[in-house]
Scaffold this motif. Sequence first.
Motif: not given
Length: 130
Positions: A86-107
């Motif tokens: 569960p801790d790995d999933v939580k950390e990975l999900r958080s990293s992925l959410q940051r990546w998605i935000a960067r990808a959206r900001a990049a258009g």
Amino acid sequence: MIEFHLETRSGVPAYLQLVQQVRQAVRLGILQPGDQLPTVKEVVTRLTINPNTVLRAYRQLDHEGLVEGRRGVGTFVGGDAPPLPPDDVKELRSSLQRWIARARAAGLDEENMAALFADTVRPPVISKVA
């Protein structure tokens, strides 16, 4: 308990969507060994689909060894598929959410993000003809 959702425009058969959702829930630790899946009647009522569709999905999951049907009791997650910690999933999900935000900001839209992700996970084999 898992709550199924169907994407009618995805082109993926309904039974396969159910199978994929159970696989994902087990991998992510949302469903644990011994957890009961919704009854066929419950799924049919919620999603307004044919009972044979749900039965087909549950049969496939049973054949894969991911679940086991118990006559008169229900369908339960088997103990063979260990979930991610569960801790790995939580950390990975958080990293992925940051990546998605960067990808959206990049258009990038969802389709482009999915293509980029798929290409990174499974690079295509492309050969250049000289």
